[in-house]
Every structure is written in C-alpha cells, then in structure tokens.
Design an enzyme around this catalytic site. Sequence first.
Site, PDB file in Angstrom:
ATOM      1  N   GLU A   1     -26.907  16.330   7.232  1.00  0.00           N
ATOM      2  CA  GLU A   1     -26.679  16.603   5.804  1.00  0.00           C
ATOM      3  C   GLU A   1     -25.666  17.712   5.583  1.00  0.00           C
ATOM      4  O   GLU A   1     -25.847  18.609   4.765  1.00  0.00           O
ATOM      5  CB  GLU A   1     -28.019  16.881   5.117  1.00  0.00           C
ATOM      6  CG  GLU A   1     -28.971  15.697   5.269  1.00  0.00           C
ATOM      7  CD  GLU A   1     -30.368  15.915   4.691  1.00  0.00           C
ATOM      8  OE1 GLU A   1     -30.636  17.011   4.152  1.00  0.00           O
ATOM      9  OE2 GLU A   1     -31.185  14.996   4.792  1.00  0.00           O
TER      10      GLU A   1
ATOM     11  N   GLU B   1     -31.547   5.869   9.116  1.00  0.00           N
ATOM     12  CA  GLU B   1     -32.902   6.143   8.616  1.00  0.00           C
ATOM     13  C   GLU B   1     -33.254   5.157   7.504  1.00  0.00           C
ATOM     14  O   GLU B   1     -33.782   5.527   6.461  1.00  0.00           O
ATOM     15  CB  GLU B   1     -33.018   7.578   8.093  1.00  0.00           C
ATOM     16  CG  GLU B   1     -32.623   8.655   9.091  1.00  0.00           C
ATOM     17  CD  GLU B   1     -32.723  10.060   8.506  1.00  0.00           C
ATOM     18  OE1 GLU B   1     -33.456  10.252   7.509  1.00  0.00           O
ATOM     19  OE2 GLU B   1     -32.066  10.965   9.052  1.00  0.00           O
TER      20      GLU B   1
END
Length: 591
Positions: free
Chosen positions: A348, A454
């Site tokens: 991220e 994910e």
Amino acid sequence: MRRFVHYEVLVVLCSVLVAGRAACDSCLSSYDYSANIECLAEPLAPQYRGGIVKNPAFDSGLYGWTAFGKAKIGLEKVKRNKFIVASSRSLPNDSFSQNFHIKKDLLHTFSAWVQISEGKETVAAFLKIPDQESIVIGSVIAKSGCWSMLKGGFTLDQNLKAQLYFLSNNTRVGLWLDNVSLKPFTKEQWSKQQKKSIETVRKRKIRIHVYSHEGKKLHGVKITINQTRPSFLLGCATAKPLIDFKAYQEWFAHRFTASSFNNEMKWYYTELNKEHENYTVPDAMISFLKKHGISIRGHNIFWDKPTMNMDWVRNLTRQELLAAAVRRMGSVMSRYSGDIFQWDVMNENLHFSYYEDRLGPNASAMFYKIAQALDPQATMFLNEYCTLEKPLDMEAIPSKYIEKLREIKSFPGNENMVVGIGLQAHFKLRPNISYIRSSLDVLGATKMPIWLTEFDVIRGPEQLIQYEEILREAYSHPAVDGIILWSGWNFGCSEECLKGSRDKTKKCLEICLTDNNFKNLPAGDLVDKLIQEWKTSNVKGFTDKNGVYEHRVFHGEYNAIFSHPPTYLNVTKKFNVTNEESQPLDIKIYL
C-alpha cells in the site's frame, strides 16, 4: 465480349471490397488490448476509428462537441494535428463534452489522448447521468508538451442519455483533447474475446513425434496426456489453521498451486516486541507448502500504513528506524530466500508513505534494491488496493501505479529490476468489468508481471456471479500471470459468518470456499470448476502414419503415457509447455 470482361472485373472488385469491409468490421468488433504509457509528441489514431464518437479526431472542426460548464472551447492545430482546447476554467469540470445514447448492459471501452497547458495533473473522464451522480470512466496523469493516453470503460444497467466530460482539479491549466473513442460490446462479444484470448495466450499446440530406438516413425501409438502443474497459478491465501487441521491441509493441497499468508509473515506477527522474533508459525506453514509443491508469495516485508506498524517501531528515531528496517529485511528474507518466489516489499505504498515520511523520499526504492540483493531469484512486488476496484480513487489509478514503478526503477542500481504489479482486488463495490480490462491493458504495457494478490468480492446476492466474472476477466487477460484468492478457510467461516453476520469482531471472511467440515460451499465448487476448465486432462489419441500426434493444450507441466504394440508396455514421459513462443512445440519421443 468487352462488356462481359468489364462485368467480370466489376464482380471481382466488388467481392474484394465486400471481403475487405467484412474483415475490417471483424477487426472493429475485436477488443483492442493495446495501451500506450508514454507521453508522445503526437497522439495515436483513435481506437476503433472512434467507435460511436462523433468527429473523434476533430477533422470536422467542433462538430458534435460543446462546452461543459463555463469553459471556453476552441479548435487548435499543430502541424497537421487538430484538437479541442478548453480554457478559462473556473471549476474542475469545466471542459468539453459530447452526448451519447447509451444502451444498457453493453460493455463500453473508452480511450482518448489528453494534454494540459502546463505542468502535470490528473485528468479524468466522467459520464454525467440524469438524476444520478456522475461516474468516472477513466483517468491519467497528463503533462504539457506531449500527449497521454487515457483508457477506461463502463457498463450501465439502463438505456439513457449520458454526457461525456472531463475533470482536472487544477483550474489554472487548459485541457486539450484528441482522438477520442467509445466502443460498445455485447456480453456475447466480450465473452467471445475472452475465449479467443485464452486460446492465444494460455494455450499452445504440441506436436509429439514418436520414434522407435532405431529412428522409425511409429504409427498407432496410444498417447494419454495429463497436466501435472499449470503455468498460470491460481492460489489461495491461508493462515495458521493450515498447520492445525489435517482435513484442511488435504483440502488445500488438492487444488491450489500458490499461496500467501494472511498475516503470519508480516512484521507485526514475527516481531511484535522489539528484538523478540518468533518464526515458529510461518516456518511450519512454509514447510507444509514446500512439501506439496505450492509456490509461496512473501506477504509482506513492510506495510506503509502508519497504524500497521508496531508502537515500538513508531517510537524509533530516524536512524533507529532505518537500522530496524534493514534488520527486518535481513531477518525474514535471509530465512526464506529460495522458498519465496515473490516478495511484497512494500504494501500500500500508493496510499501511504510512512517510511518515506520518516526516512526520506527514496526509502521504498532503497528497500527494493536491498531486497533484490538479499533474494536475487525472487520477483519483488508492490502491492496496492483500489487500482481495479474503485475508479474514483485517484491515489491508485493505473498511471499513478506506473509512476511509482518508474520512481523505484530510477533509483541507482534498480534500472533493470523487474518490479511486479500486485493488485489486491478487494471488490466492495459492483465491479466495472470494462474498467478492469482497460486498467489491466494500461498496466500490461509496462511488461511487468501482474498478479491479483488478495481477490475477494463483498457478500451479497450477486457475489458468486461477480466472483466468476472477475476471475474469467483476469484469467483471460494477456497481462495477468496469476491470482491469489483471499477466500480460504479459517475461523472467519463459522456458521454465524456464513449466515451473514456483519459483526466486525467475528472477523468474517467476505467469501468462504469451504465450511468447517471442509465440504465445498458454492464458491468452492465454482473455483474447482474453473481449475478443471483451465487445465488439460486425460487427453487420449494415436499417432498418425507419420508418427505424429497434435493437440492444443494449456501451458504447464505434463505427463504423457505411451503404449504401442506389440508389447503394450506403458512408457511415461514428462515435458513442459511454455508460453515463450507462439509456434507449435515439437516433442520427440523414442520408445
């Protein structure tokens, strides 16, 4: 006689023209996966000749185009290139526009070339829909002095009139636009393109030549072919229960070829307290996965979100943090070097900048250089959310992702580094399949490996439909190399969770593949169906008079059993079908 000859010539010419038109129409009905990520001196021609856009290249002046908001629009020309300009902008959406009659359920792909009068800004394309909020259909980082390609897409669930316009938050800059395209596809055409892409990028023809040991071509040899491992890895995330439940181990190892850990390799798991490391759980998980030939992603080394770093880390001085970070990399990567085939070095890093804020703007790039040195055989990844899931999140749009990749690779020593593109793909909104494909097109232009890392879809009545749509879109896309499902089994698949509990304290998974007895749930049946669909199994055939057997198979590793009279002894051979070439793979076997 002369008239008859002329008539024949006319018939031939007409046939050629009709055939050419048909071929051209066929090209226009095929999806164009291309995208350009360079800023060019002149824009490329509009895709699909502009599709349903009126006057896409502004050859007819401003016909079909009007001002949006209070912008002043005009036509400019540089050399032979004409384009529209919006100036005197006071609001971000002051720009230019065109109206369209959009048909419901058609998948629209959009592209345009944009430039701004000065600097560098994000420019987004929107659709204004009556009595509804405008929707973003694509965006790009635009620059002055060169043209950038904006690519996106959308699908609407009703017939309506919509207005295309553009937005840039910096109202001081003028917006330039050229070579616009909007092309609709039916669901049938979209699906047909997926199947065509799978045939092209996931399969290859094999030609098996069977000879006797004396070199004689053998006719009538019976061949049975089975894939033992696919090249495209479809995996699933897992957690500590993998080492605690034998039934889960059997269920997991039976179907998946790759995995990553939910939390068990993260820094806060292995070193919750300073200088007190504990790798007991990840050691056991890796041992199990290696034993069963399951490839492992290292998720993750650093998480750039401040709150995901331990208190003791946040309390370190700058020099102490740098030393601790380097020690963390040395500890986890040296321990598992050779066991991990991909590392999420930064998690991220587009939305957060904890390490850059503490250590300087080159912190991430420096970590990638160190990581590659510690495990040179593995691929280093960036891992990010909302690039596919949420077009309105301007922090993670494809061009921002590419900008971050270029920043990492510009660091001394990183120039030739392969930096993988990890797309978390947590879909909490209705997926925009057209936008997903266009985003993968843009990211694919980097030629870097792309993984959905994910993947899950929020619970709801259409969850399974959306789950399958995205899986098929990702698998069929030429740029995607693998998928990790965030949908395995743990205590988030309890009876209460499966009944729809939204209690956050229960930590329910969005989608579960199996129940607590390790019997497939509908999502598990869907995944199993796709695994079988995307592999070559139990193919039987015989060599022809030239001793050759041909078949088109999915890329991967294979076992083939050969049986030939008079002995009919079974001989097993192994071979690997790679995607390195489009030409048929010739395999020579001697019995």
